[in-house]
Enzyme design. Structure first.
Site, PDB file in Angstrom:
ATOM      1  N   CYS A  35      81.351   9.787 -49.182  1.00  0.00           N
ATOM      2  CA  CYS A  35      80.503  10.618 -48.327  1.00  0.00           C
ATOM      3  C   CYS A  35      79.041  10.549 -48.714  1.00  0.00           C
ATOM      4  O   CYS A  35      78.193  11.051 -47.999  1.00  0.00           O
ATOM      5  CB  CYS A  35      80.912  12.073 -48.417  1.00  0.00           C
ATOM      6  SG  CYS A  35      82.646  12.283 -48.368  1.00  0.00           S
ATOM      7  N   CYS A 105      73.672  19.878 -48.095  1.00  0.00           N
ATOM      8  CA  CYS A 105      73.587  19.830 -49.563  1.00  0.00           C
ATOM      9  C   CYS A 105      73.755  21.229 -50.153  1.00  0.00           C
ATOM     10  O   CYS A 105      74.398  21.400 -51.191  1.00  0.00           O
ATOM     11  CB  CYS A 105      72.238  19.264 -50.008  1.00  0.00           C
ATOM     12  SG  CYS A 105      71.991  17.554 -49.535  1.00  0.00           S
TER      13      CYS A 105
END
Lengths: 276, 390
Positions: A35, A105
């Site tokens: 990913c 994030c």
């Protein structure tokens, strides 16, 4: 270039609390190499129910590293109940905001914290139904199948748009395609037809139906059919082979060809033989 | 801080000679070449001279050069013209590793009734010629296959493809944006029908490019309106840009040798030094058959954007094949098409040199890169176990 705040840059270039805690009380791992980002969070409790120390290891872009650093700063000194309330927005706010495309994030930070706390408390991770297909976003075959069916999705892009599935590494694209093929293959004739078709769509569907459904049957008897024209709901065809000279051809035309086209294309079609 | 610019496949410094050549055409000779008066009309001579210089770099005739706003417009114009010339053909062919200008254009045609074949490449970025040949049919209108790949620098078998397509009567377009000005091109010997180039990739200005249209190739304009460019592209000529592109092409012919020798040696030095100093690093693409200025190096277990930003702290400019720099979640379609593993694709950095790159700059990068990778790897949860497994 990304519009990172000074605080993001500072935490990226000088990340706090990088490393591993041996014998940590809580460990949370999220993400994967495929990913493009992954985070392992460790924390150690003091005797009074507070987080005494936290460390992280992160593979990822600048904002992933800065978010991890921010997360450790946020949780050190907090009780688990306090830490549990930290959201990805808190992480972003600590850094003076993140670009929209980079919010995942901070989500990764929150998820790692949830996992680490759950591990400390001895809770098992929540049960997922079905098998994980998209490992990047943890989407199962059941979720994909349900969404494909409900929204009649036909492309991987659409599936990604609805579910995020397939939007990461792309490794699962074949599997998503298989699920879609399974859904559509199983119910090709059950699916409700679009209410309004353009002429082009209608002509294509007529041609497809002739090719797939009607022609093979006629050919068994040495006949064939050819589409000449479509005008509104009038479908003009030529009958070929044995059909052309068959005395029952009008019956075939009405009771078989027309009926089949009405069933699979639209119910107002009238099939005529070409007399030009 | 001094910038060490190793991102010349993204864009290049405009050569000082080019700037100098262009300047008078902003303030002094600002006329319109279409005007009847000599103040404007005389500029037509200057445009003609520039066109001849562009043609000369390609081994083409001046009348085969159509001036455009850049590589993307040249690409779109070329495919549009090829399809308009063959309205009954519904199949188009390209590769999986084209620049987005072609990739997205072909995907769009795919949604609009065309059958599109994206020919795969192998793990070194080389096209499978057999698969390519097998994809062609009577229905194929145009093939677009790049001359050189922007991310890896890998060169494509343009001559073989051109010969094959000529024999079959299929239009051949090549996006040569990365090749022109870096390697010699001679269109008297290579049978491409249409070729795109861009000014800012060869030390010319941005906003100017050209499409080579071989004499006899059927053409239909994309931009309609005025009669400029012999009716092939409407719009008042970008005179300073054209003068600049002409000058840039003239200069490029003069430094092709430098790129093939000195720049190639610098590239190799950089590549070998980094492969030696950094464990678990590898070159993406066919090393034997590449542009002399480009190297794409995969640093496993670290992420490209983080590398670039740390390089940025030292003033080093390069680019990455990483997803995180582009806003998408997926790493470079070029590296994915080559089957580069995710561990490597995310940490791939492209260094692209130019005629202006110096040995000192390369030494500086060789010194700064290994600690950057080491530092990020120490932060990475995957590194320790990966290092132990070797």
């Amino acid at each position: 270039m990304w519009d990172y705040t000074d605080k993001v840059k500072e935490h990226f270039l000088n990340p706090r609390n990088v490393g591993v805690i041996e014998n940590a009380d809580g460990v949370g791992e999220v993400g994967s190499l495929a990913c493009g980002d992954a985070l392992t969070l460790y924390f150690k409790m003091d005797g009074e129910g507070r987080i005494a120390d936290a460390k992280f290891q992160t593979f990822g872009c600048a904002s992933a590293i800065a978010s991890s650093s921010a997360l450790t700063e946020l949780i050190i000194g907090k009780t688990l109940d306090e830490a549990e309330k930290i959201t990805n927005e808190d992480i972003a706010a600590f850094l003076g905001d993140l670009p929209k495309e980079k919010m995942h994030c901070s989500v990764m930070g929150q998820e790692a914290l949830e996992k680490a706390i759950a591990q400390y408390r001895g809770e098992t991770a929540r049960e997922v139904e079905g098998n994980i297909i998209c490992e990047c976003f943890g989407i199962t075959d059941q979720e994909i199948e349900k969404t494909v069916r409900e929204h009649r999705l036909t492309s991987i892009e659409d599936v990604t748009g609805y579910l995020k599935a397939g939007g990461g590494c792309g490794n699962c694209h074949d599997k998503i395609q298989q699920i879609m093929d399974g859904v559509h293959g199983a119910c090709v004739t059950i699916l409700p037809r679009p209410k309004k078709m353009t002429n082009i769509q209608k002509i294509r569907l007529i041609e497809e139906t002739l090719e797939r459904e009607i022609r093979p049957t006629l050919r068994k008897d040495g006949g064939d059919i050819e589409l000449v024209d479509v005008e509104g709901s009038r479908v003009v065809v030529n009958l070929r082979g044995t059909c052309a000279s068959c005395s029952k051809s009008q019956v075939t035309l009405k009771s078989y060809v027309e009926a089949k086209l009405r069933e699979l294309v639209t119910d107002d079609l009238v099939v005529e033989e070409n007399h030009l | 801080m001094k910038t060490v610019y190793l991102d010349n496949n993204a864009t290049t410094r405009v050569a000082p000679e080019v700037v100098e050549a262009m300047l008078p055409y902003f303030s002094e000779f600002y006329g319109n070449p279409s005007s009847m008066h000599s103040f404007g009309g005389n500029l037509g001579i200057k445009v003609r001279e520039a066109r001849a210089r562009i043609a000369a770099l390609l081994g083409a005739q001046p009348e085969e050069i159509l001036l455009t706003s850049g590589g993307t417009e040249s690409d779109v114009t070329a495919i549009h013209a090829a399809l308009a010339a063959h309205p009954h053909k519904r199949h188009i062919v390209t590769t999986r590793v084209e620049h987005p200008a072609i990739k997205n254009l072909f995907e769009q045609y795919g949604k609009n009734g065309y059958r599109v074949t994206f020919v795969p490449v192998d793990c070194e970025g080389r096209i499978d010629l057999d698969e390519f040949r097998a994809s062609l049919s009577e229905d194929t209108a145009v093939v677009s296959m790049m001359w050189a790949n922007n991310e890896t620098g890998v060169l494509f078998p343009v001559d073989e493809v051109a010969a094959e397509l000529k024999a079959r009567g299929i239009v051949y377009h090549t996006d040569a944006v990365q090749a022109v000005g870096k390697i010699p091109i001679d269109l008297t010997r290579t049978d491409v029908d249409l070729l795109s180039l861009s000014g800012h990739k060869l030390h010319g200005p941005k906003g100017i490019g050209a499409l080579y249209i071989r004499k006899g190739t059927k053409f239909k304009p994309l931009m309609v309106g005025g009669h400029q460019e012999q009716g092939r592209r409407a719009g008042t000529e970008n005179v300073p840009g054209i003068i600049g592109l002409g000058k840039a092409c003239e200069l490029a012919a003069g430094y092709l040798d430098d790129i093939d020798t000195r720049v190639r040696a610098l590239r190799d030095r950089l590549e070998n030094a980094l492969l030696e100093a950094v464990p678990q690093a590898m070159v993406n693409g066919d090393r034997a058959n590449r542009l002399p200025n480009t190297t794409s190096i995969a640093f496993e277990y670290v992420e490209g954007e983080a590398i670039l930003l740390m390089m940025n702290e030292h003033g080093i400019a390069a680019s990455s094949g990483s997803a995180c720099t582009s806003g998408s979640l997926e790493p470079s379609h070029v590296l994915r098409a080559m089957g580069i593993p995710f561990t490597a694709a995310h940490g791939s950095i492209r260094f692209s040199l130019s005629h202006y790159t110096t040995a000192e700059e390369i030494d500086f990068v060789i010194e700064k890169m290994p600690p950057i990778i080491e530092r990020l790897r120490q932060m990475s949860p995957f590194w320790k176990q990966a290092a132990q497994s070797v």
